[in-house]
Design a protein around this motif. Structure first.
Motif, PDB file in Angstrom:
ATOM      1  N   SER A  26       4.702   1.712   2.545  1.00  0.00           N
ATOM      2  CA  SER A  26       5.089   0.414   1.994  1.00  0.00           C
ATOM      3  C   SER A  26       6.577  -0.036   2.758  1.00  0.00           C
ATOM      4  CB  SER A  26       5.325   0.741   0.526  1.00  0.00           C
ATOM      5  OG  SER A  26       6.164  -0.320  -0.008  1.00  0.00           O
ATOM      6  N   TYR A  27       6.796  -1.130   3.068  1.00  0.00           N
ATOM      7  CA  TYR A  27       8.026  -1.588   3.739  1.00  0.00           C
ATOM      8  C   TYR A  27       9.011  -1.677   2.604  1.00  0.00           C
ATOM      9  CZ  TYR A  27       5.556  -3.092   7.798  1.00  0.00           C
ATOM     10  OH  TYR A  27       4.711  -3.157   8.936  1.00  0.00           O
ATOM     11  N   ARG A  28       8.910  -2.012   1.496  1.00  0.00           N
ATOM     12  CA  ARG A  28       9.823  -1.847   0.336  1.00  0.00           C
ATOM     13  C   ARG A  28      10.315  -0.409   0.194  1.00  0.00           C
ATOM     14  NH1 ARG A  28       9.144  -0.351  -4.990  1.00  0.00           N
ATOM     15  NH2 ARG A  28      10.937  -1.153  -6.253  1.00  0.00           N
ATOM     16  N   ASN A  29       9.356   0.444   0.305  1.00  0.00           N
ATOM     17  CA  ASN A  29       9.940   1.956   0.193  1.00  0.00           C
ATOM     18  C   ASN A  29      10.591   2.451   1.408  1.00  0.00           C
ATOM     19  OD1 ASN A  29       8.567   1.955  -2.395  1.00  0.00           O
ATOM     20  ND2 ASN A  29       6.964   3.444  -1.796  1.00  0.00           N
ATOM     21  N   LEU A  30      10.221   1.893   2.397  1.00  0.00           N
ATOM     22  CA  LEU A  30      11.020   2.228   3.779  1.00  0.00           C
ATOM     23  C   LEU A  30      12.308   1.790   3.825  1.00  0.00           C
ATOM     24  CD1 LEU A  30      10.351   3.714   6.612  1.00  0.00           C
ATOM     25  CD2 LEU A  30       9.582   1.358   7.315  1.00  0.00           C
ATOM     26  N   LEU A  31      12.383   0.435   3.186  1.00  0.00           N
ATOM     27  CA  LEU A  31      14.085  -0.066   3.361  1.00  0.00           C
ATOM     28  C   LEU A  31      14.701   0.584   2.301  1.00  0.00           C
ATOM     29  CD1 LEU A  31      15.588  -2.258   4.127  1.00  0.00           C
ATOM     30  CD2 LEU A  31      14.710  -3.739   2.244  1.00  0.00           C
ATOM     31  N   LEU A  32      14.095   0.819   0.860  1.00  0.00           N
ATOM     32  CA  LEU A  32      14.783   1.613   0.077  1.00  0.00           C
ATOM     33  C   LEU A  32      15.286   2.981   0.611  1.00  0.00           C
ATOM     34  CD1 LEU A  32      13.288   0.316  -3.273  1.00  0.00           C
ATOM     35  CD2 LEU A  32      15.444  -0.205  -2.430  1.00  0.00           C
ATOM     36  N   GLY A  33      14.221   3.559   1.121  1.00  0.00           N
ATOM     37  CA  GLY A  33      14.529   4.968   1.592  1.00  0.00           C
ATOM     38  C   GLY A  33      15.632   5.069   2.672  1.00  0.00           C
ATOM     39  N   ALA A  34      15.488   4.040   3.480  1.00  0.00           N
ATOM     40  CA  ALA A  34      16.644   3.939   4.409  1.00  0.00           C
ATOM     41  C   ALA A  34      17.980   3.530   3.852  1.00  0.00           C
ATOM     42  CB  ALA A  34      16.334   2.784   5.623  1.00  0.00           C
ATOM     43  N   VAL A  35      18.099   2.897   3.063  1.00  0.00           N
ATOM     44  CA  VAL A  35      19.425   2.677   2.203  1.00  0.00           C
ATOM     45  C   VAL A  35      20.076   3.958   1.520  1.00  0.00           C
ATOM     46  CG1 VAL A  35      20.448   1.512   0.430  1.00  0.00           C
ATOM     47  CG2 VAL A  35      19.231   0.067   2.132  1.00  0.00           C
ATOM     48  N   VAL A  58      19.235   6.784   2.376  1.00  0.00           N
ATOM     49  CA  VAL A  58      19.669   7.987   3.340  1.00  0.00           C
ATOM     50  C   VAL A  58      21.060   7.429   4.003  1.00  0.00           C
ATOM     51  CG1 VAL A  58      19.234   8.422   5.713  1.00  0.00           C
ATOM     52  CG2 VAL A  58      17.486   8.694   4.193  1.00  0.00           C
ATOM     53  N   LEU A  59      21.336   6.175   4.046  1.00  0.00           N
ATOM     54  CA  LEU A  59      22.791   5.760   4.553  1.00  0.00           C
ATOM     55  C   LEU A  59      23.792   5.940   3.380  1.00  0.00           C
ATOM     56  CD1 LEU A  59      22.150   2.448   6.403  1.00  0.00           C
ATOM     57  CD2 LEU A  59      22.445   4.725   7.390  1.00  0.00           C
ATOM     58  N   VAL A  60      23.548   5.746   2.098  1.00  0.00           N
ATOM     59  CA  VAL A  60      24.194   6.275   1.040  1.00  0.00           C
ATOM     60  C   VAL A  60      24.668   7.772   0.992  1.00  0.00           C
ATOM     61  CG1 VAL A  60      24.625   6.285  -1.549  1.00  0.00           C
ATOM     62  CG2 VAL A  60      23.805   4.010  -0.380  1.00  0.00           C
ATOM     63  N   GLY A  61      23.581   8.426   1.081  1.00  0.00           N
ATOM     64  CA  GLY A  61      23.714  10.039   1.174  1.00  0.00           C
ATOM     65  C   GLY A  61      24.471  10.513   2.266  1.00  0.00           C
ATOM     66  N   LEU A  62      24.451  10.016   3.576  1.00  0.00           N
ATOM     67  CA  LEU A  62      25.239  10.036   4.790  1.00  0.00           C
ATOM     68  C   LEU A  62      26.541   9.666   4.396  1.00  0.00           C
ATOM     69  CD1 LEU A  62      25.232  11.238   7.646  1.00  0.00           C
ATOM     70  CD2 LEU A  62      24.705   8.987   8.257  1.00  0.00           C
ATOM     71  N   ALA A  91      20.614  12.983  -1.921  1.00  0.00           N
ATOM     72  CA  ALA A  91      20.304  11.262  -1.869  1.00  0.00           C
ATOM     73  C   ALA A  91      19.467  11.121  -0.640  1.00  0.00           C
ATOM     74  CB  ALA A  91      21.415  10.483  -1.839  1.00  0.00           C
ATOM     75  N   MET A  92      19.992  11.585   0.637  1.00  0.00           N
ATOM     76  CA  MET A  92      19.296  11.667   1.703  1.00  0.00           C
ATOM     77  C   MET A  92      17.783  12.123   1.701  1.00  0.00           C
ATOM     78  SD  MET A  92      22.303  12.611   4.542  1.00  0.00           S
ATOM     79  CE  MET A  92      21.274  12.604   6.056  1.00  0.00           C
ATOM     80  N   LEU A  93      17.747  13.471   1.226  1.00  0.00           N
ATOM     81  CA  LEU A  93      16.530  13.825   1.171  1.00  0.00           C
ATOM     82  C   LEU A  93      15.564  13.135   0.285  1.00  0.00           C
ATOM     83  CD1 LEU A  93      14.765  16.469   1.769  1.00  0.00           C
ATOM     84  CD2 LEU A  93      15.440  17.457  -0.499  1.00  0.00           C
ATOM     85  N   GLY A  94      16.083  12.565  -0.721  1.00  0.00           N
ATOM     86  CA  GLY A  94      15.267  11.433  -1.684  1.00  0.00           C
ATOM     87  C   GLY A  94      14.790  10.264  -0.993  1.00  0.00           C
ATOM     88  N   GLY A  95      15.778   9.873  -0.057  1.00  0.00           N
ATOM     89  CA  GLY A  95      15.575   8.633   0.695  1.00  0.00           C
ATOM     90  C   GLY A  95      14.451   8.687   1.733  1.00  0.00           C
ATOM     91  N   VAL A  96      14.353   9.811   2.448  1.00  0.00           N
ATOM     92  CA  VAL A  96      13.440  10.358   3.450  1.00  0.00           C
ATOM     93  C   VAL A  96      11.928  10.407   2.764  1.00  0.00           C
ATOM     94  CG1 VAL A  96      12.498  12.084   4.967  1.00  0.00           C
ATOM     95  CG2 VAL A  96      14.986  11.326   4.972  1.00  0.00           C
ATOM     96  N   ILE A  97      11.939  10.905   1.421  1.00  0.00           N
ATOM     97  CA  ILE A  97      10.731  11.252   0.587  1.00  0.00           C
ATOM     98  C   ILE A  97      10.252   9.669   0.402  1.00  0.00           C
ATOM     99  CG2 ILE A  97       9.893  12.082  -1.606  1.00  0.00           C
ATOM    100  CD1 ILE A  97      11.606  14.897  -1.069  1.00  0.00           C
TER     101      ILE A  97
END
Length: 129
Positions: free
Chosen positions: A36-45, A47-51, A78-84
């Motif tokens: 899902s593009y929505r999940n991909l975008l939210l996950g990437a955000v 990951v960046l917040v976790g970083l 947060a990064m792990l949750g973003g990747v998942i």
């Protein structure tokens, strides 16, 4: 040593059965991985917040170690949750795959059992002479 005609037919039948079974496995696994593009975008955000949180934890290390460790662990989570979240399928895709999955799985198991029974019978006949 060359194979007899019966052994060649048996080998061909085994190959056809294997190709049929492998095709079912490949077909079943490809439908589950629709991203899902929505999940991909939210996950990437996420990951960046976790970083950013990990970097903030490193920057805080000299002042308060406990707070830095807590911020770093939260950032890692947060990064792990973003990747998942990024690799999980969308809500609409999962329900259609679950509805379609039981039918293909029942057919090969029944056919596979009868095929194996035939193979076992043939093996027993060979061993007995």
């Amino acid at each position: 040593m060359p194979l007899s005609e019966q052994e060649q037919r048996l080998l061909d039948e085994m190959e056809r059965q294997l190709m049929h079974t492998d095709a079912d496995v490949v077909h079943a696994s490809t439908g589950d991985r629709t991203l899902s593009y929505r999940n991909l975008l939210l996950g990437a955000v996420l990951v960046l917040v976790g970083l950013g949180a990990i970097i903030a934890g490193i920057a805080m290390w000299n002042s308060t170690v406990v707070a830095a460790v807590i911020v770093g662990v939260v950032g890692f989570g947060a990064m792990l949750g973003g990747v998942i979240l990024a690799v999980s399928p969308g809500k609409g895709d999962a329900s259609s795959d679950v509805a379609d999955s039981p039918t293909p799985q029942k057919t090969p198991s029944v056919g596979g059992a009868s095929f194996m029974d035939k193979m076992n019978d043939r093996w027993d006949k060979r061993q007995q002479g």
